[in-house]
Design an enzyme around this catalytic site. Sequence first.
Site, short mmCIF file in Angstrom:
data_model
loop_
_atom_site.label_atom_id
_atom_site.label_comp_id
_atom_site.label_asym_id
_atom_site.label_seq_id
_atom_site.Cartn_x
_atom_site.Cartn_y
_atom_site.Cartn_z
N CYS A 81 0.83 -1.20 0.00
CA CYS A 81 0.00 0.00 0.00
C CYS A 81 0.87 1.25 0.00
O CYS A 81 2.01 1.23 0.46
CB CYS A 81 -0.90 0.02 1.23
SG CYS A 81 -1.93 -1.44 1.41
N ARG A 90 4.19 0.34 -6.48
CA ARG A 90 4.14 -0.57 -5.33
C ARG A 90 3.08 -1.65 -5.48
O ARG A 90 3.09 -2.65 -4.77
CB ARG A 90 3.89 0.22 -4.04
CG ARG A 90 5.00 1.18 -3.69
CD ARG A 90 4.62 2.11 -2.57
NE ARG A 90 4.56 1.44 -1.29
CZ ARG A 90 5.56 1.36 -0.41
NH1 ARG A 90 6.73 1.92 -0.71
NH2 ARG A 90 5.44 0.74 0.73
N TRP A 94 -3.53 -2.26 -1.35
CA TRP A 94 -3.32 -3.63 -1.82
C TRP A 94 -4.11 -4.50 -0.86
O TRP A 94 -3.78 -4.60 0.31
CB TRP A 94 -1.83 -3.97 -1.81
CG TRP A 94 -1.49 -5.29 -2.43
CD1 TRP A 94 -1.34 -5.57 -3.75
CD2 TRP A 94 -1.21 -6.52 -1.73
NE1 TRP A 94 -0.98 -6.88 -3.93
CE2 TRP A 94 -0.90 -7.49 -2.70
CE3 TRP A 94 -1.20 -6.88 -0.39
CZ2 TRP A 94 -0.59 -8.80 -2.37
CZ3 TRP A 94 -0.88 -8.19 -0.05
CH2 TRP A 94 -0.57 -9.14 -1.03
N ASN A 130 -1.24 1.41 6.24
CA ASN A 130 -0.51 0.29 5.64
C ASN A 130 -0.22 -0.72 6.73
O ASN A 130 0.07 -0.33 7.87
CB ASN A 130 0.83 0.74 5.05
CG ASN A 130 0.66 1.62 3.84
OD1 ASN A 130 -0.44 1.82 3.35
ND2 ASN A 130 1.76 2.16 3.34
N GLY A 131 -0.24 -2.01 6.39
CA GLY A 131 0.07 -3.02 7.39
C GLY A 131 -1.16 -3.85 7.74
O GLY A 131 -2.19 -3.79 7.07
N GLU A 133 15.15 -17.86 -10.86
CA GLU A 133 14.84 -16.44 -11.04
C GLU A 133 14.18 -16.20 -12.40
O GLU A 133 13.22 -15.42 -12.51
CB GLU A 133 16.11 -15.61 -10.90
CG GLU A 133 15.96 -14.13 -11.16
CD GLU A 133 15.00 -13.41 -10.22
OE1 GLU A 133 14.64 -12.26 -10.52
OE2 GLU A 133 14.61 -14.00 -9.18
N LYS A 157 10.44 -14.62 -12.95
CA LYS A 157 10.16 -13.43 -13.75
C LYS A 157 9.03 -13.71 -14.75
O LYS A 157 8.15 -12.87 -14.96
CB LYS A 157 11.41 -12.98 -14.52
CG LYS A 157 12.43 -12.29 -13.66
CD LYS A 157 11.93 -10.93 -13.19
CE LYS A 157 12.51 -10.53 -11.86
NZ LYS A 157 12.11 -11.30 -10.71
N GLU A 217 5.72 -13.88 -12.87
CA GLU A 217 5.31 -12.59 -12.31
C GLU A 217 4.63 -11.69 -13.33
O GLU A 217 3.62 -11.06 -13.03
CB GLU A 217 6.53 -11.85 -11.73
CG GLU A 217 7.02 -12.38 -10.40
CD GLU A 217 8.21 -11.60 -9.89
OE1 GLU A 217 8.24 -11.31 -8.69
OE2 GLU A 217 9.10 -11.27 -10.70
N HIS A 223 14.10 -36.76 -12.39
CA HIS A 223 13.38 -37.23 -11.20
C HIS A 223 11.97 -36.64 -11.15
O HIS A 223 11.50 -36.20 -10.10
CB HIS A 223 14.16 -36.89 -9.94
CG HIS A 223 15.50 -37.55 -9.89
ND1 HIS A 223 15.70 -38.84 -9.48
CD2 HIS A 223 16.73 -37.09 -10.26
CE1 HIS A 223 16.97 -39.15 -9.57
NE2 HIS A 223 17.63 -38.10 -10.05
N LYS A 238 5.34 -4.20 -4.70
CA LYS A 238 6.78 -4.02 -4.76
C LYS A 238 7.44 -4.28 -3.42
O LYS A 238 8.44 -4.99 -3.33
CB LYS A 238 7.09 -2.59 -5.22
CG LYS A 238 8.58 -2.32 -5.41
CD LYS A 238 9.16 -3.18 -6.50
CE LYS A 238 10.62 -2.95 -6.72
NZ LYS A 238 11.19 -3.92 -7.66
#
Length: 614
Positions: free
Chosen positions: A2, A27, A75, A101-102, A487, A491, A494, A510, A609
């Site tokens: 947020c 964000r 968010w 926020n939180g 990574e 990406k 995302e 496997h 973010k």
Amino acid sequence: MCGIVGYVGKRNAYPILIKGLHRLEYRGYDSAGVALLNPQGTLHIYKAKGKVADLEAVAKGKDTTGTIGIAHTRWATHGEPNEINAHPHYSESEQLAIIHNGIIENYAVLKQGLMQHGYSFKSETDTEVLIQLIEYTKNKDRLELKQAVQLALSQVIGAYAIAILDKAHPDTLIAARKGSPLVVGVGKDEYFLGSDASPIVEYTDKVIYLEDEEIVVLTQGKEPEITTIDNVPKTPEVKTLELTISQLEKGGYPHFMLKEIFEQPHTIADAMRGRVNTEMEKIRIAGFIDNKERFMNAKRIIITACGTSWHAGLVGMYAIEEFAEIPVEVEYSSEFRYRKPVIHPDDIVIAISQSGETADTLAAIQMAKAKGAFIFSICNVIGSSIPRLSDSGCYTHVGPEIGVASTKAFTAQVCVLIMLAMLIGRAKETLSAERYRALVHELERIPDKISTVLKQNERIQDIAKEFRYALNCLYLGRGYNYPIALEGALKLKEISYIHAEGYPAAEMKHGPIALISQAMPVVVIAPRCSTYEKILSNIQEIKARKGRVLAIVTEGDEEVSKISDFVMTIPETEECLTPLLSVILLQLLAYHIAVVKGCDVDQPRNLAKSVTVE
């Protein structure tokens, strides 16, 4: 996550707040709102589901006057994204308004108690519970707002950054934080508030970083008044920002992510500036020099991080174990903090976070510090919570990273970890002087080699068209490039919403080999290195099952290139430095696939973010 913006001064607050919200869009958010208070004590709140532009449409033609205000991008945590759950929230009497926020963890218990006292609730949020609690406390004990905030917050379990307006005080804004960042901008006869400095830098470079459990009262014409929740006065420490407006602009690129990918020759150089000296053939990191004995005597190093930073930690593990011969464990912060890990006073815990505010990583190092471990942090944001809590550390100095999917922050983290591994190894003499010098010189060449890699951008754009309809992807790598497979897959997930998994190449047999078909592309990182022959065999196993292979190879490679469907190349370099080159190609691949699919690259759905809640 947020975003918070606030303003107290003589100017019209609304345009400042809206511009600030746009600065914070990176964000990640799903709704937005603004509260404006004019000198007559009239309080207006406007909210909208969706983007800041939707909020502007709602507020168009309405009364947006007022020289004090607060604004928010949400968010969603408690309650779905909609106008009712969007911030700001009124108190029951509509005398107070709050943004937050939180997460208030004990909100359900608090809500039940307030309902027994006759309070009703319009939203599903924990935030509305908090403002109702503050109003209840204020009225019940006949307190000033600041005292009511202090008393109410003492009953709260969780994390918060809040800003509150009161109709009775149309020249004052009250803000507080715990576990979620909050920055005060100090201007001439005016104050600004932000979750980070991006909404502030346009107006002032003087800031105050609030500490946990601090409350600030911002009144036009008065000095900021900072106290703790327990009402202990604090002296504000004003610092100067290093951020510039140009760093927050796209600079002609279509997306921040592409801009940040192309910045990496410079950001890697910045991460090494003042630390790599090729003339003296040495590396200097102040956080290591000041604590050299700690590192030399460490029996174990624990790296804790989340997401992309966790992948950087894996590369760091390979480097530290190779050069320094110290056992390394890489832990997801969210798991590490809830286990009962055995931590000794001679352990070193390295915390990695781009924002320096990642909630799980912050909690993990608090736990480790309480058990006596030495905390070394690698962060990008100067003055953020994790560096302040650490015993020592190192900033990456890559500038603000606006794209939600991390790119330049990741490569800088990897660069710093490799330099740290080299320093420890040389100090312990487990890394020879000759090898150390060779690595120092090769590090200096990496920015130019990244520039060479970036020249393949148009070719990768063409390759991306072949992958746009893929539903699943497999990424394979070995050794230092196994974390890069993870990574690269992250990406792609995302920003393009294609399901992708990273695996050590040998583990393909496997289980994942059952998935190989023409419909599932396989990305293989196969530079010439110690496991080259092994990964060549893995590619042949894929091709035998009619799999399509996109390979990353060293320039001049013929063997892998001959049996692959698509090829991208990196210049020859030291094996430990190949991740800094191979990951650039995977960043570009993910970017172009997302663009060709029409995805919102900079603000992918559901992501944020800076993850400041659990």
